[in-house]
Design an enzyme around this catalytic site. Structure first.
Site, short mmCIF file in Angstrom:
data_model
loop_
_atom_site.label_atom_id
_atom_site.label_comp_id
_atom_site.label_asym_id
_atom_site.label_seq_id
_atom_site.Cartn_x
_atom_site.Cartn_y
_atom_site.Cartn_z
N SER A 80 -41.56 11.33 1.64
CA SER A 80 -42.99 11.25 1.77
C SER A 80 -43.52 9.86 2.09
O SER A 80 -44.67 9.72 2.49
CB SER A 80 -43.65 11.73 0.47
OG SER A 80 -43.31 10.87 -0.59
N LYS A 111 -47.87 2.00 -0.15
CA LYS A 111 -48.06 3.46 -0.07
C LYS A 111 -49.34 3.83 -0.82
O LYS A 111 -49.65 3.21 -1.86
CB LYS A 111 -46.84 4.14 -0.71
CG LYS A 111 -46.80 5.65 -0.56
CD LYS A 111 -45.50 6.22 -1.15
CE LYS A 111 -45.39 7.73 -1.01
NZ LYS A 111 -44.14 8.27 -1.56
N SER A 131 -37.90 10.24 -1.27
CA SER A 131 -39.03 9.77 -0.47
C SER A 131 -39.04 8.30 -0.08
O SER A 131 -39.88 7.89 0.71
CB SER A 131 -40.34 10.08 -1.19
OG SER A 131 -40.65 11.43 -0.99
#
Ligand code: GLN
Length: 489
Positions: free
Chosen positions: A154, A79, A178
């Protein structure tokens, strides 16, 4: 080659060790897949091809020398909020464009020590604020099961890339869901460890009292492997526990008879989709049939969780994001004086949702309002934590859906931030209480979109959660990787 997608990390390590495949070949296999499929999925915002090939070559050299490493030669996606030396790290924000960290986050360092290959940087909601990855300032990521739908957020890039086989596994962060929510919406396994289990040093903070790092994988075994690597004390993160790390993989396959599963009565909310309810209930019945006992528990303060979260999260975010002012990192728009430069940089650099939260967070912390909002929210947070403590007196783990709905359509909730916030009702209380939570794929709705079962554990009980998840996974063949992303080579 396609069968490589179905191997777990230990099986891949065996092949690499025996020389049946090289890390260069494995890395090429994934890079080719990214080139082929990611145009439509948009999961990567930066494919670090040269770095990946270089790491793969070095891994092969180490393998040839007989060296060991739990990830030696294994390609992972990361990420874009983990600082990694020499790799642009943006949090999918314009304000961090061009920011190249001078150091590795502790977790990146640990992955490197184990010999991983860094495939690239995965898309996310800007500064991890969102539940659909549509708040990325770069691109929209699509759900691999149906590209008209969002992948969740997210960590939407991490979940979409993992679920479609564009990396062996990935890492994400979870402040209010997330990791679990996108894993659930994309049909992947995701774990948010206990607050303090994993060092967050070098991971760009959203809300420091809630953030945790964790794996998103295609199977429970890989989740256990990665948990074993990332967990543990770090002197650079004062919130990390100095507590021994169990051999998580050793728990897989152990009997689950006698485990007491708590089902919170408040979680049977109105907005829950019938297919989600049915599929999660079926998964719970599986456990019952296999020797678990089901107990009803009560988490009465859950109804306040979303409100509490949006006070605490925005307050901490407004403070954490104050450092992005054009002086030290990324973007700078010059102005007539320094204040003007700050203003111009922040106005241009931050997206709409980030600005909304900074404004809200600054407001709840401002003098005169602090007691009414931030202090009150912290008090209710304690009540939410106590609910769980009470519930865990009667059960070993708690099960709920991860999300009340399956993935929604791209654009569907962008005009209604409140509707977006409410979709996190089942995941947020877990962060507020600092507990470990996991998403386990347990089936699909009528339209073929994945559904995740949430397993919530007591502090530091990740091993038991993995053991429980594994029992379901091995006896229920929940499909991984949509056909579209298979068998085309
Ligand atoms: N969806 C929640 C939010 O928008 C949680 C985000 C997260 O866990 N990073 O804040």
């Amino acid at each position: 080659m396609e069968t490589l997608l179905d191997l777990n990390i230990s099986q891949l390590r065996e092949l690499l060790k025996k020389g049946e495949i090289s890390s260069v070949e494995l890395t090429r296999f994934y890079l080719d897949r990214i080139k082929r499929y990611d145009n439509e999925l948009g999961s990567y915002i930066n494919i670090t091809e040269d770095i990946a090939m270089d790491m793969a070559k070095r891994a092969d050299a180490r393998i040839a020398k007989g060296e060991e490493g739990r990830l030696l030669g294994v390609p992972l996606g990361i990420k874009d909020n983990f600082c990694a030396k020499e790799i642009e790290t943006t949090c999918a924000s314009q304000i961090l464009r061009g920011f190249i960290p001078l150091y590795d986050a502790t977790i990146i360092k640990r992955l490197k020590d184990e010999g991983f290959v860094h495939l690239g940087r995965l898309n996310m909601d800007e500064f991890a604020m969102g539940s659909s990855t549509e708040n990325s300032s770069f691109q929209i990521t699509k759900n691999p099961w149906n590209t008209e739908y969002i992948p969740g957020g997210s960590s939407g890039g991490s979940a979409a890339a993992t679920a479609s086989g564009l990396c062996v596994a990935s890492l994400g962060t979870d402040t209010g869901g997330s990791i679990r929510q996108p894993a659930s919406l994309c049909g992947a396994v995701g774990m948010k460890p206990t607050y303090g289990r994993v060092s967050r040093y070098g991971v760009i903070a959203l809300a420091s009292s809630l953030d945790q790092i964790g794996p998103i994988t295609r199977n429970v075994s890989d989740c256990a492997t990665l948990m074993g690597i990332i967990s543990g004390y770090d002197s650079m993160d004062s919130t990390s526990f100095n507590h021994n790390v169990p051999d998580y993989s050793a728990y897989l396959g152990r009997d689950i008879k006698g485990v007491r599963i708590g089902i919170p009565k408040e979680y049977n909310i109105e907005g829950i989709e019938p297919d989600v309810k049915k599929t999660v209930d079926n998964a719970i019945s599986f456990y019952e049939k296999n020797g678990a006992s089901i107990v009803e528990v009560s988490l009465p303060h859950t109804e306040y969780a979303v409100a509490v979260f949006y006070v605490i999260c925005t307050a901490e975010a407004s403070s954490n994001l104050a450092r992005f002012d054009g002086v030290k990192y990324g973007l700078r728009i010059n102005g007539k004086d320094i204040i003007d430069m700050y203003k111009k940089t922040r106005r241009k650099g931050f997206g709409k949702e980030v600005k909304r939260r900074i404004i809200l967070g600054t407001y709840v912390l401002s003098s005169g309002y602090y007691d009414a909002y931030y202090r009150k929210a912290s008090q209710v947070r304690t009540l939410i934590r106590r609910d769980f403590e009470e519930a865990f007196k009667r059960c070993d783990i708690i099960m709920t859906p991860v999300s009340p709905t399956t993935a929604f359509k791209v654009g569907e909730k962008m005009k209604d931030p409140l509707a977006m916030y409410l979709s996190d009702i089942f995941t947020i209380p877990v962060n507020l209480a600092g507990l470990p939570g996991m998403s386990l794929p347990c089936g699909f709705n009528g339209a073929g979109l994945p559904i995740g079962l949430q397993i919530i554990g007591q502090p530091l009980d990740e091993a038991r959660m993995l053991q429980i998840a594994y029992a379901f996974e091995t006896q229920n063949n929940v499909k991984k990787i949509p056909d579209k992303y298979r068998n085309k080579d």
